[in-house]
Design a protein around this motif. Structure first.
Motif, PDB file in Angstrom:
ATOM      1  N   ARG A   1     -33.350  28.001  93.950  1.00 14.84           N
ATOM      2  CA  ARG A   1     -33.552  28.722  95.020  1.00 14.84           C
ATOM      3  C   ARG A   1     -32.303  29.563  95.302  1.00 14.84           C
ATOM      4  NH1 ARG A   1     -36.039  25.052  98.757  1.00 14.84           N
ATOM      5  NH2 ARG A   1     -35.303  23.298  97.541  1.00 14.84           N
ATOM      6  N   THR A   2     -31.111  29.037  95.138  1.00 20.10           N
ATOM      7  CA  THR A   2     -29.788  29.779  95.256  1.00 20.10           C
ATOM      8  C   THR A   2     -29.709  31.111  94.455  1.00 20.10           C
ATOM      9  OG1 THR A   2     -28.650  27.775  95.896  1.00 20.10           O
ATOM     10  CG2 THR A   2     -27.400  29.811  95.234  1.00 20.10           C
ATOM     11  N   LYS A   3     -30.417  31.014  93.324  1.00 14.40           N
ATOM     12  CA  LYS A   3     -30.625  32.066  92.587  1.00 14.40           C
ATOM     13  C   LYS A   3     -31.471  33.291  92.688  1.00 14.40           C
ATOM     14  CE  LYS A   3     -27.211  31.922  89.544  1.00 14.40           C
ATOM     15  NZ  LYS A   3     -25.848  33.192  89.858  1.00 14.40           N
TER      16      LYS A   3
ATOM     17  N   SER B   1     -23.335  19.067  90.156  1.00 13.20           N
ATOM     18  CA  SER B   1     -23.806  18.609  91.488  1.00 13.20           C
ATOM     19  C   SER B   1     -24.806  17.544  91.188  1.00 13.20           C
ATOM     20  CB  SER B   1     -24.459  19.949  91.845  1.00 13.20           C
ATOM     21  OG  SER B   1     -25.215  19.601  92.960  1.00 13.20           O
TER      22      SER B   1
ATOM     23  N   ALA C   1     -40.670  26.471  98.091  1.00 16.30           N
ATOM     24  CA  ALA C   1     -39.718  25.508  98.502  1.00 16.30           C
ATOM     25  C   ALA C   1     -40.212  23.907  98.298  1.00 16.30           C
ATOM     26  CB  ALA C   1     -38.820  25.816  99.656  1.00 16.30           C
TER      27      ALA C   1
ATOM     28  N   ILE D   1     -28.753  34.453 100.728  1.00 16.81           N
ATOM     29  CA  ILE D   1     -29.451  33.234 100.190  1.00 16.81           C
ATOM     30  C   ILE D   1     -30.196  32.289 100.911  1.00 16.81           C
ATOM     31  CG2 ILE D   1     -29.234  31.448  98.277  1.00 16.81           C
ATOM     32  CD1 ILE D   1     -26.441  32.929  97.529  1.00 16.81           C
TER      33      ILE D   1
ATOM     34  N   ASN E   1     -31.953  29.045 101.651  1.00 21.47           N
ATOM     35  CA  ASN E   1     -32.458  27.733 100.974  1.00 21.47           C
ATOM     36  C   ASN E   1     -32.995  26.758 101.906  1.00 21.47           C
ATOM     37  OD1 ASN E   1     -33.147  25.672  99.189  1.00 21.47           O
ATOM     38  ND2 ASN E   1     -31.517  25.862  98.018  1.00 21.47           N
ATOM     39  N   TYR E   2     -34.409  26.588 102.053  1.00 17.49           N
ATOM     40  CA  TYR E   2     -35.048  25.668 103.115  1.00 17.49           C
ATOM     41  C   TYR E   2     -35.086  24.259 102.191  1.00 17.49           C
ATOM     42  CZ  TYR E   2     -36.379  29.017 106.492  1.00 17.49           C
ATOM     43  OH  TYR E   2     -36.396  30.146 107.495  1.00 17.49           O
TER      44      TYR E   2
ATOM     45  N   LEU F   1     -32.240  22.933  93.736  1.00 18.28           N
ATOM     46  CA  LEU F   1     -31.466  23.752  94.704  1.00 18.28           C
ATOM     47  C   LEU F   1     -30.837  25.065  94.092  1.00 18.28           C
ATOM     48  CD1 LEU F   1     -29.180  20.738  96.128  1.00 18.28           C
ATOM     49  CD2 LEU F   1     -31.207  22.011  97.495  1.00 18.28           C
ATOM     50  N   TRP F   2     -30.346  24.932  93.129  1.00 18.10           N
ATOM     51  CA  TRP F   2     -29.994  26.128  92.342  1.00 18.10           C
ATOM     52  C   TRP F   2     -30.849  27.244  92.034  1.00 18.10           C
ATOM     53  CZ3 TRP F   2     -25.088  27.805  90.991  1.00 18.10           C
ATOM     54  CH2 TRP F   2     -23.850  27.170  91.025  1.00 18.10           C
TER      55      TRP F   2
ATOM     56  N   ASN G   1     -21.830  30.509  94.183  1.00 20.44           N
ATOM     57  CA  ASN G   1     -22.349  31.678  93.772  1.00 20.44           C
ATOM     58  C   ASN G   1     -21.666  32.809  94.538  1.00 20.44           C
ATOM     59  OD1 ASN G   1     -24.897  32.536  91.910  1.00 20.44           O
ATOM     60  ND2 ASN G   1     -25.272  30.319  92.790  1.00 20.44           N
TER      61      ASN G   1
ATOM     62  N   ALA H   1     -24.018  25.077  96.087  1.00 19.72           N
ATOM     63  CA  ALA H   1     -24.427  26.143  95.088  1.00 19.72           C
ATOM     64  C   ALA H   1     -24.355  27.303  95.551  1.00 19.72           C
ATOM     65  CB  ALA H   1     -25.839  25.697  94.770  1.00 19.72           C
ATOM     66  N   MET H   2     -24.340  27.603  96.919  1.00 23.80           N
ATOM     67  CA  MET H   2     -24.387  28.987  97.627  1.00 23.80           C
ATOM     68  C   MET H   2     -22.677  29.259  97.185  1.00 23.80           C
ATOM     69  SD  MET H   2     -26.332  28.465 100.874  1.00 23.80           S
ATOM     70  CE  MET H   2     -28.226  28.106 100.845  1.00 23.80           C
TER      71      MET H   2
END
Lengths: 310, 459
Positions: A266-268, A17, A274, B294, B296-297, A263-264, B317, B313-314
């Motif tokens: 918060r994805t996790k 990424s 944020a 999930i 993400n803001y 980004l990852w 996952n 990324a989502m």
């Protein structure tokens, strides 16, 4: 918490990424490096990026040909680069101010043209992912580095080429001479104006490529102001990289990887506000910049128009 | 040398801040400038009127009072008629919709078509009167999102009333509040009947400007605050109850996902984006409490590349259903279509971006609100009420993508969710608050109560 991020698939995801995100910065910042090495600061990169993004997108949308898309972007970049050079070199304008003007021009024009040509947001078939034979099969390395589209590879290939041209060729020597001491270069018979025209125009073409890498390779869509400030970050990355191509690449990768990381994170589902996470790449860049400021060798004539005479 | 560095770093920080804001839409927007003479004349008139008022306060006041009374009486009569028609029509529509729902299994396509048909516009414009509306928006009218929803609705009203009887002007891309404030003031000076500030960030500007133009009606969205408490009586408020469609999509997403991983790309945690996303999460949880979408803001309304990587990324996952809101989602949609993940759109119909993966879109139709506000302005009332578009009053429409083969049971579940929300059986706000773990806060309840249901929802 941290162990969630140490999973190999996550690390691969972040790194890949980061490389994708770094691509537009690389094009724009490498081009800007040439301009600044010759003494011209072009703050209008963002505007040229937007024009490149639009023209590349428009050409691909109407013709279906990716090659034409790249050509259209390069042509528009060439024209805007020439315009920038005319303003900064021939007319000797204040470079910081004229750059903002070029940015606003590109922002407004790209949007106007977009509204004239399209009813709304549409998509194109952009550059497909290329799996490099053999190399893409290598575990980890292959997944991170060798499963991208063509424009990503070209961006990274530009870095050693730029280094070679700047440091190992006569042209590079001229560029550096013009940026360090234009009077001396002029006395040696180098045309300061010609060198600066060349570097700024090249910078314009690369900025346009940066935009096109977004609109016809990474996102395949055009939207008004889609670069969202990336052109300004690219200018900052040139300072960050101390005007050296590899330094610029390190900066672009650092910035983009931290962006991908947040980004990852918060994805996790790791609970970091944020706002703070989004700030991280910017804060880090400023910090690195301030530290780097102690040891840079900035081109002595940067932002100074050349006046021949005693 | 040192100075230059400080300058450069300051410049950099400014640039970064600009970038961090995401939507740095700074641009020399062509703000309509009234001819100088017009301004002068108007200013002179205003001054003269003011002077007159000061000189003869009693007389003026008396006349005004009488006039107001007369108008009010007339207004009530006039207002009654259209409202009644509206209710009747709404009921009819509801009946039709219900019938369609019952037949949904057999005539899915027909039902979708019925839902997608624009609602009839019901504005009682007196003969010879031309209504002029001006709108200030933060992004372009073709953003496939927030600003486009308003632009489309205005075009619809114009199509219904005729170009000569309904004029509108839009100033786009005024993400920067100062620019927007200038445009709002310009429009008010030019004597537009209604000036709409289409962005929650414009509130404080409107609070400042509205009292200077007591004869102009303003509208501010999306919010429930009309500044009535601050003594301002010429501002309407409107909002989108986007959590309702979000909830319906959540119900569908939870049924469509194979991996039980669902992703949401949001801009900044505020306004209708937050409502939509909270509603979506509540909808998912109502079907399967085990799924934790999930969310993400990404802190940007404009960074497509970042939205794309967030979606990436989502997907990496394991997410197989995505949604998102605001102008930067085309980046995420592209990523989803690359990986074949499903997408739910909101604010405008995004099907054309990826026809093979878009399941449905929640479309904002502001004509419900426009109609209501314009009718009231015509009746002489310039503000003080808050409106909302909802599934119930038809301001929120669910438009399905006909090219996507939606399993019948999922469609039925969606229709059931819509019905439950419309009938009040499901209270999405309550569901959201329950998830947040807090009992209904006073503030939220008050805000919800403050919204006056539009007459179409009264039936």
């Amino acid at each position: 918490m941290i162990d969630q991020l140490l999973d190999s698939s996550v690390l691969i995801g972040i790194a890949a990424s980061g490389i994708r995100l770094a691509t537009p910065y690389l094009y724009a910042a490498i081009g800007e490096t040439f301009g600044q090495r010759s003494g011209v600061l072009n703050l209008g990169v963002e505007g040229i990026m937007l024009m490149g993004a639009f023209s590349g997108f428009w050409a691909v949308y109407t013709s279906g040909s990716l090659a034409l898309g790249v050509l259209a972007a390069l042509l528009v970049g060439l024209l805007m680069g020439l315009g920038t050079a005319f303003i900064n070199v021939t007319l000797k304008a204040e470079q910081g101010i004229s750059g903002i003007g070029i940015f606003l021009f590109g922002l407004g024009l790209s949007e106007l043209l977009f509204q004239q040509s399209f009813d709304g947001v549409v998509t194109v078939r952009g550059f497909p992912k290329i799996r490099v034979p053999l190399l893409s099969e290598v575990p980890v390395i292959g997944e991170i580095f060798f499963q991208h589209n063509l424009l990503v590879y070209v961006a990274f290939a530009l870095v050693p080429i730029a280094w070679f041209v700047l440091n190992r060729t006569t042209l590079g020597l001229k560029i550096r001479a013009v940026g360090q001491n234009p009077q001396a270069a002029d006395a040696m018979g180098i045309s300061v104006a010609r060198v600066r025209y060349l570097t700024v125009t090249f910078g314009g073409m690369m900025a346009a490529m940066a935009g096109a890498s977004l609109s016809i390779a990474l996102l395949n869509v055009f939207q008004q102001n889609m670069t969202a400030g990336q052109g300004f970050i690219a200018v900052a990355l040139v300072y960050f990289g101390s005007w050296r191509p590899f330094g610029v690449m390190a900066g672009a990768l650092l910035f983009s990887t931290v962006n991908a990381l947040q980004l990852w994170v918060r994805t996790k589902g790791i609970d970091i506000p944020a706002e703070y996470a989004s700030m991280a790449p910017y804060l880090l860049t400023i910090l690195a910049l301030v530290l780097a400021a102690q040891r840079v060798d900035q081109p002595a004539a940067l932002t100074k128009p050349f006046e021949r005479g005693e | 040398m040192k100075n230059r560095w400080i300058l450069l770093i300051a410049l950099l920080i400014a640039a970064l801040a600009l970038a961090a804001c995401g939507g740095d839409d700074k641009e020399e927007t062509p703000t309509p400038q009234p001819p100088a003479t017009e301004v002068a004349t108007e200013a002179a008139t205003e001054a003269a009127t003011e002077a007159a008022t000061e000189e003869a306060p009693t007389e003026e006041a008396a006349t005004e009072e009488a006039a107001t009374e007369a108008t009010e009486a007339a207004t009530q009569e006039v207002a009654m008629a259209p409202e009644e028609t509206a209710t009747v029509e709404a009921t009819e529509e509801a009946v039709t919709e219900e019938a369609a729902t019952e037949e949904a299994a057999t005539e899915e396509a027909a039902a979708a078509e019925a839902a997608a048909t624009p609602r009839p516009i019901n504005i009682e414009l007196p003969e010879g009167r031309t209504f002029r509306v001006a709108v200030v928006t933060p992004s372009t009218g073709t953003d496939l999102a927030f600003s486009q929803s308003m632009a489309d609705s205005l075009a619809e009203v114009q199509a219904a009333l005729g170009e000569d009887r309904f004029e509108y002007a839009i100033s786009e891309n005024l993400f920067v509040v100062e620019d927007a404030a200038t445009a709002i003031r310009d429009y008010a000076t030019q004597g537009y009947d209604l000036v709409i500030a289409h962005g929650s960030q414009y509130g404080s500007s409107l609070e400042e400007i509205a009292p200077d133009f007591p004869e102009v009606a303003f509208a501010w969205g999306t919010t429930v605050n009309t500044f009535k408490d601050e003594g301002i009586n010429n501002v309407y408020a409107y909002e989108a109850r986007s959590e309702q469609g979000g909830y319906v999509f959540g119900v569908m997403a939870a049924r469509l996902t194979q991996s039980n991983v669902i992703g949401v790309v949001g801009p900044i945690e505020t306004g209708d984006a937050k409502l939509y996303i909270d509603g979506f999460v509540a909808g998912v949880k109502s079907v399967n409490p085990e799924i934790d979408p999930i969310v993400n803001y990404i802190q940007s309304f404009g960074d497509l590349a970042l939205a794309a990587e967030a979606a990436g990324a989502m997907l990496a996952n394991g997410a197989d259903v995505l949604t998102g809101t605001a102008q930067m989602v085309p980046g995420a949609i592209q990523k989803a279509s690359e990986e074949g993940a499903l997408w739910f759109g909101t604010q405008a119909n995004q099907t054309n971006l990826a026809p093979e993966i878009v399941v449905a879109n929640q479309v904002y139709d502001w004509t419900v609100v426009l109609e209501e506000i314009i009718n009231r302005v015509l009746a002489g009332e310039l503000g003080g009420e808050a409106y909302a578009i909802t599934l119930e009053n038809g301001g929120l429409r669910i438009e399905y993508n006909e090219d996507y083969a939606l399993p019948e049971d999922v469609r039925a579940a969606a229709d059931a969710a819509v019905e439950a929300i419309v009938s009040g059986e499901v209270d999405v706000m309550a569901a959201i608050e329950e998830l947040a773990g807090a009992p209904a806060t006073e503030e939220a309840t008050e805000a919800a109560e403050e919204v006056t249901p539009t007459p179409t929802s009264g039936g």
